[in-house]
Design a protein around this motif. Structure first.
Motif, PDB file in Angstrom:
ATOM      1  N   VAL A 683       0.859  -1.175   0.000  1.00 35.40           N
ATOM      2  CA  VAL A 683       0.000   0.000   0.000  1.00 35.40           C
ATOM      3  C   VAL A 683       0.901   1.233   0.000  1.00 35.40           C
ATOM      4  O   VAL A 683       1.562   1.537   1.000  1.00 35.40           O
ATOM      5  CB  VAL A 683      -0.937   0.018   1.222  1.00 35.40           C
ATOM      6  CG1 VAL A 683      -1.751   1.304   1.237  1.00 35.40           C
ATOM      7  CG2 VAL A 683      -1.850  -1.191   1.218  1.00 35.40           C
ATOM      8  N   ASN A 684       0.951   1.915  -1.135  1.00 31.39           N
ATOM      9  CA  ASN A 684       1.768   3.126  -1.282  1.00 31.39           C
ATOM     10  C   ASN A 684       3.224   2.895  -0.868  1.00 31.39           C
ATOM     11  O   ASN A 684       3.847   3.722  -0.197  1.00 31.39           O
ATOM     12  CB  ASN A 684       1.174   4.272  -0.467  1.00 31.39           C
ATOM     13  CG  ASN A 684      -0.216   4.666  -0.936  1.00 31.39           C
ATOM     14  OD1 ASN A 684      -0.507   4.603  -2.137  1.00 31.39           O
ATOM     15  ND2 ASN A 684      -1.071   5.055  -0.008  1.00 31.39           N
ATOM     16  N   GLY A 685       3.750   1.741  -1.264  1.00 33.55           N
ATOM     17  CA  GLY A 685       5.145   1.450  -0.993  1.00 33.55           C
ATOM     18  C   GLY A 685       5.428   0.851   0.360  1.00 33.55           C
ATOM     19  O   GLY A 685       6.580   0.562   0.700  1.00 33.55           O
ATOM     20  N   TYR A 686       4.396   0.635   1.173  1.00 31.13           N
ATOM     21  CA  TYR A 686       4.571   0.053   2.505  1.00 31.13           C
ATOM     22  C   TYR A 686       3.939  -1.344   2.546  1.00 31.13           C
ATOM     23  O   TYR A 686       2.807  -1.524   2.067  1.00 31.13           O
ATOM     24  CB  TYR A 686       3.929   0.935   3.579  1.00 31.13           C
ATOM     25  CG  TYR A 686       4.615   2.270   3.747  1.00 31.13           C
ATOM     26  CD1 TYR A 686       5.728   2.402   4.576  1.00 31.13           C
ATOM     27  CD2 TYR A 686       4.145   3.403   3.072  1.00 31.13           C
ATOM     28  CE1 TYR A 686       6.359   3.633   4.733  1.00 31.13           C
ATOM     29  CE2 TYR A 686       4.769   4.628   3.227  1.00 31.13           C
ATOM     30  CZ  TYR A 686       5.880   4.732   4.061  1.00 31.13           C
ATOM     31  OH  TYR A 686       6.497   5.944   4.213  1.00 31.13           O
ATOM     32  N   PRO A 687       4.648  -2.318   3.117  1.00 31.95           N
ATOM     33  CA  PRO A 687       4.079  -3.666   3.189  1.00 31.95           C
ATOM     34  C   PRO A 687       3.002  -3.751   4.271  1.00 31.95           C
ATOM     35  O   PRO A 687       3.157  -3.227   5.370  1.00 31.95           O
ATOM     36  CB  PRO A 687       5.292  -4.537   3.556  1.00 31.95           C
ATOM     37  CG  PRO A 687       6.209  -3.618   4.294  1.00 31.95           C
ATOM     38  CD  PRO A 687       6.017  -2.259   3.668  1.00 31.95           C
ATOM     39  N   VAL A 688       1.893  -4.395   3.957  1.00 32.35           N
ATOM     40  CA  VAL A 688       0.816  -4.643   4.904  1.00 32.35           C
ATOM     41  C   VAL A 688       0.590  -6.155   4.950  1.00 32.35           C
ATOM     42  O   VAL A 688       0.361  -6.778   3.904  1.00 32.35           O
ATOM     43  CB  VAL A 688      -0.488  -3.924   4.499  1.00 32.35           C
ATOM     44  CG1 VAL A 688      -1.603  -4.261   5.478  1.00 32.35           C
ATOM     45  CG2 VAL A 688      -0.264  -2.427   4.433  1.00 32.35           C
ATOM     46  N   PHE A 689       0.676  -6.728   6.145  1.00 31.35           N
ATOM     47  CA  PHE A 689       0.568  -8.179   6.275  1.00 31.35           C
ATOM     48  C   PHE A 689      -0.898  -8.598   6.304  1.00 31.35           C
ATOM     49  O   PHE A 689      -1.757  -7.901   6.842  1.00 31.35           O
ATOM     50  CB  PHE A 689       1.289  -8.665   7.535  1.00 31.35           C
ATOM     51  CG  PHE A 689       2.789  -8.504   7.451  1.00 31.35           C
ATOM     52  CD1 PHE A 689       3.537  -9.328   6.623  1.00 31.35           C
ATOM     53  CD2 PHE A 689       3.443  -7.517   8.177  1.00 31.35           C
ATOM     54  CE1 PHE A 689       4.918  -9.183   6.535  1.00 31.35           C
ATOM     55  CE2 PHE A 689       4.811  -7.364   8.093  1.00 31.35           C
ATOM     56  CZ  PHE A 689       5.558  -8.201   7.270  1.00 31.35           C
ATOM     57  N   ASP A 744      12.176  -8.323   4.176  1.00 27.30           N
ATOM     58  CA  ASP A 744      13.605  -8.595   3.998  1.00 27.30           C
ATOM     59  C   ASP A 744      14.261  -7.361   3.395  1.00 27.30           C
ATOM     60  O   ASP A 744      13.880  -6.905   2.315  1.00 27.30           O
ATOM     61  CB  ASP A 744      13.779  -9.800   3.066  1.00 27.30           C
ATOM     62  CG  ASP A 744      15.220 -10.285   2.998  1.00 27.30           C
ATOM     63  OD1 ASP A 744      16.137  -9.463   3.228  1.00 27.30           O
ATOM     64  OD2 ASP A 744      15.438 -11.476   2.705  1.00 27.30           O
ATOM     65  N   PRO A 745      15.250  -6.769   4.108  1.00 27.34           N
ATOM     66  CA  PRO A 745      15.873  -5.542   3.588  1.00 27.34           C
ATOM     67  C   PRO A 745      16.626  -5.763   2.280  1.00 27.34           C
ATOM     68  O   PRO A 745      16.879  -4.807   1.533  1.00 27.34           O
ATOM     69  CB  PRO A 745      16.833  -5.135   4.722  1.00 27.34           C
ATOM     70  CG  PRO A 745      17.066  -6.378   5.501  1.00 27.34           C
ATOM     71  CD  PRO A 745      15.803  -7.170   5.402  1.00 27.34           C
ATOM     72  N   ASN A 746      16.977  -7.024   1.964  1.00 25.52           N
ATOM     73  CA  ASN A 746      17.722  -7.311   0.735  1.00 25.52           C
ATOM     74  C   ASN A 746      16.826  -7.745  -0.416  1.00 25.52           C
ATOM     75  O   ASN A 746      17.271  -7.810  -1.557  1.00 25.52           O
ATOM     76  CB  ASN A 746      18.759  -8.422   1.013  1.00 25.52           C
ATOM     77  CG  ASN A 746      19.752  -8.001   2.079  1.00 25.52           C
ATOM     78  OD1 ASN A 746      20.235  -6.870   2.087  1.00 25.52           O
ATOM     79  ND2 ASN A 746      20.058  -8.925   2.992  1.00 25.52           N
ATOM     80  N   ASP A 747      15.558  -8.067  -0.104  1.00 21.56           N
ATOM     81  CA  ASP A 747      14.634  -8.508  -1.146  1.00 21.56           C
ATOM     82  C   ASP A 747      13.221  -8.179  -0.696  1.00 21.56           C
ATOM     83  O   ASP A 747      12.650  -8.860   0.151  1.00 21.56           O
ATOM     84  CB  ASP A 747      14.793 -10.006  -1.396  1.00 21.56           C
ATOM     85  CG  ASP A 747      13.968 -10.484  -2.603  1.00 21.56           C
ATOM     86  OD1 ASP A 747      13.106  -9.716  -3.086  1.00 21.56           O
ATOM     87  OD2 ASP A 747      14.188 -11.633  -3.038  1.00 21.56           O
ATOM     88  N   ALA A 748      12.647  -7.121  -1.248  1.00 19.47           N
ATOM     89  CA  ALA A 748      11.340  -6.636  -0.807  1.00 19.47           C
ATOM     90  C   ALA A 748      10.226  -7.638  -1.052  1.00 19.47           C
ATOM     91  O   ALA A 748       9.155  -7.544  -0.451  1.00 19.47           O
ATOM     92  CB  ALA A 748      11.006  -5.313  -1.506  1.00 19.47           C
ATOM     93  N   SER A 749      10.463  -8.624  -1.918  1.00 16.99           N
ATOM     94  CA  SER A 749       9.426  -9.609  -2.198  1.00 16.99           C
ATOM     95  C   SER A 749       9.349 -10.685  -1.129  1.00 16.99           C
ATOM     96  O   SER A 749       8.436 -11.501  -1.136  1.00 16.99           O
ATOM     97  CB  SER A 749       9.678 -10.261  -3.568  1.00 16.99           C
ATOM     98  OG  SER A 749      10.895 -11.008  -3.544  1.00 16.99           O
ATOM     99  N   LYS A 750      10.329 -10.694  -0.221  1.00 15.99           N
ATOM    100  CA  LYS A 750      10.390 -11.726   0.809  1.00 15.99           C
ATOM    101  C   LYS A 750      10.101 -11.140   2.195  1.00 15.99           C
ATOM    102  O   LYS A 750      10.288  -9.952   2.435  1.00 15.99           O
ATOM    103  CB  LYS A 750      11.761 -12.401   0.806  1.00 15.99           C
ATOM    104  CG  LYS A 750      12.083 -13.153  -0.480  1.00 15.99           C
ATOM    105  CD  LYS A 750      13.457 -13.826  -0.401  1.00 15.99           C
ATOM    106  CE  LYS A 750      13.752 -14.602  -1.678  1.00 15.99           C
ATOM    107  NZ  LYS A 750      15.097 -15.245  -1.619  1.00 15.99           N
ATOM    108  N   THR A 751       9.681 -12.012   3.084  1.00 15.01           N
ATOM    109  CA  THR A 751       9.373 -11.620   4.460  1.00 15.01           C
ATOM    110  C   THR A 751      10.249 -12.413   5.423  1.00 15.01           C
ATOM    111  O   THR A 751      10.446 -13.620   5.227  1.00 15.01           O
ATOM    112  CB  THR A 751       7.894 -11.881   4.784  1.00 15.01           C
ATOM    113  OG1 THR A 751       7.080 -11.107   3.895  1.00 15.01           O
ATOM    114  CG2 THR A 751       7.571 -11.499   6.225  1.00 15.01           C
ATOM    115  N   GLN A 752      10.763 -11.743   6.421  1.00 16.84           N
ATOM    116  CA  GLN A 752      11.596 -12.392   7.421  1.00 16.84           C
ATOM    117  C   GLN A 752      10.794 -12.600   8.714  1.00 16.84           C
ATOM    118  O   GLN A 752      10.030 -11.734   9.119  1.00 16.84           O
ATOM    119  CB  GLN A 752      12.821 -11.541   7.755  1.00 16.84           C
ATOM    120  CG  GLN A 752      13.867 -11.452   6.658  1.00 16.84           C
ATOM    121  CD  GLN A 752      15.044 -10.602   7.086  1.00 16.84           C
ATOM    122  OE1 GLN A 752      14.882  -9.665   7.874  1.00 16.84           O
ATOM    123  NE2 GLN A 752      16.221 -10.903   6.565  1.00 16.84           N
TER     124      GLN A 752
END
Length: 771
Positions: A683-689, A744-752
């Motif tokens: 949402v506007n560049g911010y991840p929402v879980f 994930d700071p190295n891959d925005a498509s992933k979640t840590q």
């Protein structure tokens, strides 16, 4: 209502199995005490030496009454860890037969850990009694001996989280445990966010846990009753004892007011982590606070042969602050005034006036905002109870309890914010009860009774008429003192034991419990800022029906005991919160809650070695706890937060020699149910879980080993002392406390998934002394 109550009591009394005998009888009564301290001995047995079936146990004040056919008898008085006493009685020597008992020998070959009172013959099920020596022997975090941490090592009892004093019993929530200190309710039994309990073991005489099948004099919670009683104080001589540890120190002073007739006890405890914070070069840290202190005090005095008064109190406070920017203060205060009166040889009266208070205050001073959030729950109660020792086969207890509840729901005041206040909530909770302990035959013992509880919602606060979607349709506010609504719940209970032979028995029990006070939280751990709310027009009384079946066995001349108990519990009017609800502000809670049913079932296995150099126990629980709430998870059943499938605990104490004692405990349990995100979107560049299922995932399994060594130092003429070395989490497992999800700071498509652990290794050393 009054006619209904009278009818119920009359029917129960008519059913009591009194036996009418033509022969003359006489009654022997008195109190059983420790000769060295004057402390009343709870559960001591008084029986005819050549006919053990004719006997009774002392009540919680050390009083007993035994009615016998006319004749001369030799009575045997027994209590675990004490020398057996014998006394001769006859019709011309009756009444007022007090006994002072001496501690038994302490040779290594005869070390004994007390177990369940009359474990085979007693009709009571789900009861665990802890000896203070057991509590002091079990290694715990920071080396501070802890009642609640030891309770968590029993079958059917599970810890809320790592290092936390909160606990679950037989699949029930943490707020479904009634915790009493000298009959006063302790609403928050923890210090420092749960790392310590409110109970200073130096001030405690007796600890009894009832797992859902408590006698009728207890009520108000669904899952358990933890009944903690304070020491009365030594009425023979003055003593000073205490301890100095790495994180806390304590001191106890006790002695006679008048020898044999009255005594006092004062214990105090304080942590001093805040002292080390002041050594920090960081200004914010230096101004921070992190400590607790508590105080226990008790006075008791005999007014004569038949009257005894007690006054006890507890006060504890926690101070947590971050450099003046944020502060959290919370604490409990309790007070109990008790009057024991022996009406006659058979009838014992106990009258108590009880006060209980819990409050928390959150202070915020940052960003131009200075605000305070205050919440209070306060009770005044009156309890009147009678115990009638009808004959050796019947002991009848009856009485009533009235509690006046006051709740301040969390008012927000200050500058730079909008003040928000809610009116106080007032309610009255009452109970009328009667129960009979009946020795039906040489093999069959039955406890049965009825508790009739009521709850009246008083005017003066806001009540809400809700739409089906939870929105407020109308607000109702009537004058204070007016009764808005009353709930009545009958709570029958019955339990029985049938002795298969001298060493084994089968037991069966059914109990109904109700609960009118509820703790609202959307956290996986217990927090001091969780909110207590009372039953109202939307929040109905919680009700639980529990059935239990058990097998009990004594092994090798009572050196070992074994028990297996299986239970099923059905719960009504269970509470959960709506998706996205914020329960921490002081807005109306009713619209944020949903309601449904629960169920919990399982089997508990317990083996205990009570005698010898090596003592201890092993407990295992296999269980499930599920909940069904309309509006959550498509109305299907799902695991409750307190659902832990497997729970194993092993405790061992080994007396190496007269100076050294070693102890250890091992704990394993299945990770609890938890809500994790199932996906995310942008949402506007911010991840929402995205969360799709309530409690659809599991925390990792938990396991831990603690070890401890105690060295008795050389005794001196006027004092004794010891050193206690302990290591919490001995093999350094990083058990999860919280798991957070982040991009994930190295891959925005992933979640840590990031796991946070509280403790790895926690060594401690304590020095304890007694003058």
């Amino acid at each position: 209502m009054s006619n209904f109550i009278k009818t119920v009591i009359a029917a129960l009394i008519m059913l009591l199995p009194f036996t009418i005998l033509a022969q003359t009888k006489f009654t022997v009564s008195g109190t059983i005490k420790d000769k060295k301290t004057g402390e009343a001995l709870i559960g001591a047995t008084v029986k005819v030496a050549d006919n053990p079936a004719l006997g009774v146990a002392t009540n919680e004040y050390g009083f007993y009454s035994l009615t016998l056919p006319a004749g001369s008898y030799k009575l045997s008085v027994d209590y675990v860890g004490y020398k057996t006493q014998e006394l001769s009685v006859s019709p011309d020597k009756k009444g007022g037969t007090d006994v002072s008992m001496e501690p038994g020998a302490t040779e290594l070959s005869a070390v004994t850990i007390s177990g369940k009172t009359n474990n085979i013959t007693s009709a009571q099920m789900g009861m665990e009694k802890l000896d203070i020596k057991e509590i002091n022997a079990v290694p715990v975090i920071f080396g501070e001996r802890d009642v609640l941490k030891t309770i968590q090592l029993l079958p059917g009892v599970q810890s809320v989280s790592d290092g936390n004093s909160g606990f679950y019993v037989r699949g029930g929530a943490a707020d479904q445990n009634l915790i009493l200190l000298d009959d006063a309710v302790v609403y928050n039994p923890s210090h420092l966010l749960g790392f310590f309990s409110t109970f200073n073991s130096d001030a405690i005489k007796d600890v009894t846990l009832y797992k859902g099948t408590a006698p009728a004099q207890f009520g108000g919670r669904l899952s358990s009753v933890l009944d903690v009683k304070m020491n009365d104080g030594n009425d023979q001589s003055y003593h000073v004892s205490g301890g100095i540890g790495l994180i806390a120190s304590k001191l106890e002073v006790e002695g006679p007011i008048t020898k044999d007739d009255g005594s006092f006890l004062i214990t105090a405890r304080r942590t001093y982590a805040d002292i080390f914070l002041k050594l920090s070069p960081d200004t914010t840290t230096k101004k921070s606070s992190l400590y607790f202190y508590d105080l226990n005090a008790k006075l008791n005095y005999k007014l004569g042969k038949k009257d005894h008064i007690y006054l006890s109190g507890y006060f504890g406070q926690d101070e947590l602050g971050l450099g003046g920017l944020f502060g959290l203060n919370y604490g409990n205060a309790t007070g109990t005034f008790r009057w024991n009166h022996i009406i006659n040889d058979k009838l014992f009266s106990n009258t108590s006036v009880i006060y209980s208070d819990y409050d928390y205050n959150i202070g915020i001073n940052a960003g131009g905002i200075s605000a305070n959030i205050l919440s209070i729950i306060r009770d005044w109660s009156l309890k009147q109870e009678f115990e009638y020792f009808s004959n050796p086969n019947n002991s009848i207890r009856f009485g009533f309890n009235v509690i006046y509840h006051t709740i301040e729901p969390g008012n927000i005041t200050g500058s730079g914010i909008t003040n928000s206040t809610q009116p106080y909530n007032h309610s009255i909770e009452t109970a009328l009860y009667i129960t009979d302990s009946w020795k039906a035959s040489s093999r069959l013992n039955i406890d049965y009774g009825l508790r009739l509880s009521t709850f009246s919602v008083m005017g003066g606060a806001n009540l809400y008429d809700l739409n089906p979607d939870g929105t407020i349709r109308d607000t109702i506010h009537d004058g204070s003192g007016q009764i808005e609504q009353t709930y009545v719940v009958p709570e029958p209970r019955i339990s029985g034991s049938y002795s298969l032979n001298e060493v084994s028995s089968l037991k069966l029990a059914y109990t109904r419990n109700s609960q009118y006070m509820h703790l609202i939280s959307n956290s996986t751990t217990t927090n001091p800022t969780d909110k207590w709310v009372g039953t109202d027009n939307n929040i109905k009384p919680e009700v639980a029906d529990q059935g239990t079946l058990g097998y009990f066995r004594s092994i090798d001349n009572d050196k070992f005991e074994f028990s297996a108990e299986t239970y099923f519990k059905y719960l009504q009017n269970q509470i959960d919160y709506r998706d996205g609800a914020n329960v921490l502000n002081n807005q109306p809670l009713d619209p944020k809650l949903l309601f449904g049913d629960g169920r919990a079932y399982g089997i508990e296995l317990f083996v205990k070695k009570k005698v010898g150099r090596f003592t201890g126990w092993l407990g295992y629980t296999l269980s499930r706890s599920e909940i069904q709430i309309l509006g959550i998870n498509s109305n299907s059943w799902y695991a409750s937060t307190q659902d832990h499938t497997h729970n194993l605990s092993v405790v061992g104490v080994y007396q190496i020699n007269k100076k050294w004692t070693a102890s250890a405990d091992f704990v394993f349990y299945t990770g609890g149910a938890v809500t994790f995100p199932s996906g995310k979107y942008d949402v506007n560049g911010y991840p929402v879980f995205l969360y799709t299922s309530r409690n659809g995932y599991r925390m990792p399994d938990y396991n831990r080993l603690d070890i401890s060594f105690t060295k008795q130092l050389k005794p001196h003429k006027h004092y004794t002392s010891e050193l206690v070395y302990s290591l919490y989490n001995a093999y350094g497992r990083e058990n999860p406390y919280i798991i957070n999800f982040q991009q994930d700071p190295n891959d925005a498509s992933k979640t840590q998934a990031v796991q946070y652990s509280l403790f790895r290794w926690v060594p401690s050393i304590s020095y304890n002394f007694k003058f």
